[in-house]
Design a protein around this motif. Structure first.
Motif, PDB file in Angstrom:
ATOM      1  N   ARG A 190       0.847  -1.195   0.000  1.00 58.41           N
ATOM      2  CA  ARG A 190       0.000   0.000   0.000  1.00 58.41           C
ATOM      3  C   ARG A 190       0.887   1.252   0.000  1.00 58.41           C
ATOM      4  NH1 ARG A 190      -4.801  -1.831  -1.725  1.00 58.41           N
ATOM      5  NH2 ARG A 190      -5.564  -3.564  -0.451  1.00 58.41           N
ATOM      6  N   GLY A 191       0.444   2.258  -0.740  1.00 60.28           N
ATOM      7  CA  GLY A 191       1.179   3.515  -0.777  1.00 60.28           C
ATOM      8  C   GLY A 191       2.561   3.401  -1.364  1.00 60.28           C
ATOM      9  N   LEU A 192       2.737   2.503  -2.344  1.00 56.12           N
ATOM     10  CA  LEU A 192       4.058   2.317  -2.948  1.00 56.12           C
ATOM     11  C   LEU A 192       4.548   3.614  -3.581  1.00 56.12           C
ATOM     12  CD1 LEU A 192       6.359   0.356  -3.706  1.00 56.12           C
ATOM     13  CD2 LEU A 192       5.024  -0.304  -5.729  1.00 56.12           C
ATOM     14  N   PHE A 193       3.619   4.377  -4.144  1.00 57.03           N
ATOM     15  CA  PHE A 193       3.926   5.723  -4.643  1.00 57.03           C
ATOM     16  C   PHE A 193       2.974   6.718  -3.990  1.00 57.03           C
ATOM     17  CE2 PHE A 193       5.857   3.018  -7.752  1.00 57.03           C
ATOM     18  CZ  PHE A 193       7.024   3.705  -8.118  1.00 57.03           C
ATOM     19  N   THR A 194       3.479   7.917  -3.761  1.00 57.07           N
ATOM     20  CA  THR A 194       2.688   8.929  -3.078  1.00 57.07           C
ATOM     21  C   THR A 194       1.709   9.588  -4.044  1.00 57.07           C
ATOM     22  OG1 THR A 194       4.247  10.725  -3.548  1.00 57.07           O
ATOM     23  CG2 THR A 194       4.648   9.408  -1.557  1.00 57.07           C
ATOM     24  N   VAL A 195       0.737  10.288  -3.496  1.00 58.30           N
ATOM     25  CA  VAL A 195      -0.235  11.004  -4.332  1.00 58.30           C
ATOM     26  C   VAL A 195       0.457  12.011  -5.252  1.00 58.30           C
ATOM     27  CG1 VAL A 195      -2.182  12.605  -4.295  1.00 58.30           C
ATOM     28  CG2 VAL A 195      -2.161  10.624  -2.762  1.00 58.30           C
ATOM     29  N   PRO A 196       1.399  12.841  -4.754  1.00 60.51           N
ATOM     30  CA  PRO A 196       2.089  13.759  -5.678  1.00 60.51           C
ATOM     31  C   PRO A 196       2.846  13.039  -6.801  1.00 60.51           C
ATOM     32  CG  PRO A 196       2.422  14.468  -3.408  1.00 60.51           C
ATOM     33  CD  PRO A 196       1.781  13.110  -3.348  1.00 60.51           C
ATOM     34  N   VAL A 211       5.392  -5.320 -11.713  1.00 62.52           N
ATOM     35  CA  VAL A 211       4.969  -4.457 -10.611  1.00 62.52           C
ATOM     36  C   VAL A 211       3.834  -3.573 -11.128  1.00 62.52           C
ATOM     37  CG1 VAL A 211       5.693  -2.870  -8.797  1.00 62.52           C
ATOM     38  CG2 VAL A 211       7.381  -4.405  -9.843  1.00 62.52           C
ATOM     39  N   MET A 212       2.612  -3.897 -10.745  1.00 60.88           N
ATOM     40  CA  MET A 212       1.463  -3.105 -11.168  1.00 60.88           C
ATOM     41  C   MET A 212       1.220  -1.994 -10.158  1.00 60.88           C
ATOM     42  SD  MET A 212      -2.561  -4.157 -11.688  1.00 60.88           S
ATOM     43  CE  MET A 212      -2.335  -4.945 -13.275  1.00 60.88           C
ATOM     44  N   VAL A 213       1.169  -0.758 -10.640  1.00 61.37           N
ATOM     45  CA  VAL A 213       0.924   0.409  -9.793  1.00 61.37           C
ATOM     46  C   VAL A 213      -0.335   1.108 -10.286  1.00 61.37           C
ATOM     47  CG1 VAL A 213       1.835   2.602  -8.956  1.00 61.37           C
ATOM     48  CG2 VAL A 213       3.394   0.676  -9.355  1.00 61.37           C
ATOM     49  N   ALA A 214      -1.260   1.348  -9.388  1.00 59.17           N
ATOM     50  CA  ALA A 214      -2.524   1.978  -9.758  1.00 59.17           C
ATOM     51  C   ALA A 214      -2.348   3.477  -9.986  1.00 59.17           C
ATOM     52  CB  ALA A 214      -3.561   1.734  -8.666  1.00 59.17           C
ATOM     53  N   ILE A 215      -2.809   3.957 -11.130  1.00 57.83           N
ATOM     54  CA  ILE A 215      -2.869   5.390 -11.405  1.00 57.83           C
ATOM     55  C   ILE A 215      -4.221   5.936 -10.947  1.00 57.83           C
ATOM     56  CG2 ILE A 215      -2.762   7.155 -13.214  1.00 57.83           C
ATOM     57  CD1 ILE A 215      -0.982   5.214 -14.806  1.00 57.83           C
ATOM     58  N   GLY A 238      -1.521   4.743  -6.375  1.00 64.66           N
ATOM     59  CA  GLY A 238      -0.224   4.630  -5.725  1.00 64.66           C
ATOM     60  C   GLY A 238       0.050   3.287  -5.092  1.00 64.66           C
ATOM     61  N   ASP A 239      -0.985   2.492  -4.839  1.00 63.80           N
ATOM     62  CA  ASP A 239      -0.770   1.138  -4.330  1.00 63.80           C
ATOM     63  C   ASP A 239      -0.134   0.287  -5.418  1.00 63.80           C
ATOM     64  OD1 ASP A 239      -1.990   1.845  -1.946  1.00 63.80           O
ATOM     65  OD2 ASP A 239      -3.865   0.778  -2.356  1.00 63.80           O
ATOM     66  N   GLY A 240       0.634  -0.730  -5.004  1.00 57.67           N
ATOM     67  CA  GLY A 240       1.296  -1.585  -5.976  1.00 57.67           C
ATOM     68  C   GLY A 240       1.300  -3.037  -5.579  1.00 57.67           C
ATOM     69  N   ILE A 241       1.454  -3.908  -6.572  1.00 59.31           N
ATOM     70  CA  ILE A 241       1.565  -5.346  -6.326  1.00 59.31           C
ATOM     71  C   ILE A 241       2.709  -5.893  -7.173  1.00 59.31           C
ATOM     72  CG2 ILE A 241      -0.297  -5.765  -8.008  1.00 59.31           C
ATOM     73  CD1 ILE A 241      -0.877  -8.394  -6.503  1.00 59.31           C
ATOM     74  N   PHE A 242       3.647  -6.575  -6.524  1.00 55.03           N
ATOM     75  CA  PHE A 242       4.727  -7.293  -7.184  1.00 55.03           C
ATOM     76  C   PHE A 242       4.226  -8.726  -7.396  1.00 55.03           C
ATOM     77  CE2 PHE A 242       6.622  -3.866  -4.841  1.00 55.03           C
ATOM     78  CZ  PHE A 242       7.814  -3.511  -5.463  1.00 55.03           C
ATOM     79  N   PHE A 243       4.211  -9.202  -8.652  1.00 57.64           N
ATOM     80  CA  PHE A 243       3.723 -10.571  -8.838  1.00 57.64           C
ATOM     81  C   PHE A 243       4.587 -11.352  -9.823  1.00 57.64           C
ATOM     82  CE2 PHE A 243       1.250  -7.915 -11.729  1.00 57.64           C
ATOM     83  CZ  PHE A 243       1.113  -8.652 -12.892  1.00 57.64           C
ATOM     84  N   HIS A 244       4.756 -12.631  -9.509  1.00 57.08           N
ATOM     85  CA  HIS A 244       5.606 -13.560 -10.250  1.00 57.08           C
ATOM     86  C   HIS A 244       5.014 -13.835 -11.626  1.00 57.08           C
ATOM     87  CE1 HIS A 244       7.560 -17.449 -11.240  1.00 57.08           C
ATOM     88  NE2 HIS A 244       8.541 -17.009 -10.483  1.00 57.08           N
ATOM     89  N   CYS A 245       5.886 -14.125 -12.593  1.00 57.44           N
ATOM     90  CA  CYS A 245       5.450 -14.290 -13.978  1.00 57.44           C
ATOM     91  C   CYS A 245       4.588 -15.528 -14.204  1.00 57.44           C
ATOM     92  CB  CYS A 245       6.660 -14.324 -14.917  1.00 57.44           C
ATOM     93  SG  CYS A 245       7.748 -15.737 -14.691  1.00 57.44           S
ATOM     94  N   ASN A 246       4.543 -16.463 -13.253  1.00 54.49           N
ATOM     95  CA  ASN A 246       3.700 -17.645 -13.404  1.00 54.49           C
ATOM     96  C   ASN A 246       2.386 -17.548 -12.627  1.00 54.49           C
ATOM     97  OD1 ASN A 246       4.757 -19.407 -15.313  1.00 54.49           O
ATOM     98  ND2 ASN A 246       6.200 -20.357 -13.881  1.00 54.49           N
ATOM     99  N   VAL A 247       2.108 -16.411 -12.014  1.00 55.16           N
ATOM    100  CA  VAL A 247       0.829 -16.229 -11.327  1.00 55.16           C
ATOM    101  C   VAL A 247      -0.284 -16.085 -12.369  1.00 55.16           C
ATOM    102  CG1 VAL A 247      -0.549 -14.602  -9.961  1.00 55.16           C
ATOM    103  CG2 VAL A 247       1.731 -15.237  -9.209  1.00 55.16           C
TER     104      VAL A 247
END
Length: 307
Positions: free
Chosen positions: A39-45, A148-152, A207-216
């Motif tokens: 959560r909060g991997l990137f800030t709002v700014p 690494v998926m990051v929500a815009i 700004g939230d992010g998820i790191f996920f393996h290529c076989n998921v």
């Protein structure tokens, strides 16, 4: 076969200004579940600045539409080298790259970055698939990759958020078939997987992010809401896992990292030289059509990095 019970999905939180430390708990979660939610991997700014960069159109003019097999299109942009503009710095910052290297256990390079743009009411779905179902065909022998998926924008069930089958990376690579313009997991195998593996809806705030393996195994539904659902997804391969054939993505290229603080200091929005935007016509694993036919996407070497 009984459903696998793995307990609550662990969540982690990034504290701005601090190093994102891969704790034993985080590494265990990645190894067990195939993904780590931060959560909060990137800030709002930082996210606001990314959206401002994308609105200028220098990147998004290279978009293409990928039919989802259900009468709608998934729109995306792919660039193979990060470059020096703000979109590239997202994939070069230590908070992502250092974390990725610790999760994968070795030095990585930028394989490519995707920007998926599900527009209100028209954004298509992504079929259930493994990224390695595509990438194995590109001459990559080992599944030593992650995304690494990051929500815009806010991502929820209403606008087609990511769905994952928890622990599915342990299946290994399964067969894929053509569905629409995409590759989808073999339907019989997928049905059996769904019987025993937990489906997780990955709902994200900007700004939230998820790191996920290529076989998921993962997918997302169509966006029937009145809201955008855009995400940016840098993808990485280990340097010692260089593809043995040239193809439509980057081969092993030294990744020049930037400090996290460089993000808000960056004001480069229009210099997209050397990013090598992917032309879908050279990708043999999909069937897609460019949105802007008059925009040329050339194979390029990475630029000279100044930061």
């Amino acid at each position: 076969m009984a459903k696998r019970e793995l307990g609550p999905v662990p969540e982690f939180r990034y504290k701005p200004g601090e190093e994102l430390v891969v704790t034993d708990e985080m590494k265990t979660a990645f190894d067990k579940d195939g993904f780590v939610l931060v959560r909060g991997l990137f800030t709002v700014p930082e996210i606001d600045k990314l959206e401002k960069c994308l609105k200028l159109g220098h990147v998004t003019k290279h978009a293409f539409d990928l039919p989802d097999g259900e009468k709608m299109n998934s729109r995306m942009v792919i660039f193979n080298h990060p470059g020096v503009d703000y979109t590239g710095l997202i994939g070069r910052c230590r908070r992502i790259v250092d974390t990725t290297e610790k999760l994968l256990g070795g030095e990585v390079y930028h394989y490519h970055t995707k920007i998926n743009m599900k527009q209100p009411g028209t954004g298509g779905s992504f079929q259930w698939h493994q990224d390695y179902g595509y990438w194995y065909k590109n001459g990559i022998l080992f599944p030593d990759l992650l995304s690494v998926m990051v929500a815009i924008h806010k991502c929820d069930r209403g606008n087609g958020c990511l769905k994952v089958l928890r622990g599915s990376h342990k299946l290994g690579r399964i067969d894929h078939i053509r569905i629409g313009g995409q590759n989808g997991a073999d339907l019989d195998t997928l049905a059996e997987c769904k019987k025993i593996l937990e489906q997780v809806y990955v709902e994200l705030e900007p700004g939230d992010g998820i790191f996920f393996h290529c076989n998921v195994l993962h997918s997302s539904d169509q966006n029937h809401s009145d809201r955008k659902r855009w995400v940016i997804i840098p993808c990485y391969n280990r340097m010692d896992n260089d593809p043995y054939i040239d193809h439509h993505h980057a081969r092993a290229t030294k990744l020049v990292k930037v400090e996290d603080s460089d993000l808000l200091a960056c004001d480069v929005f229009d210099d997209v030289t050397g990013k090598w935007f992917m032309d879908p016509s050279i990708d043999k694993t999909i069937v897609a059509e460019k949105v802007n036919k008059d925009v040329t996407s050339l194979v390029e070497n990475p630029p000279e990095y100044k930061i």
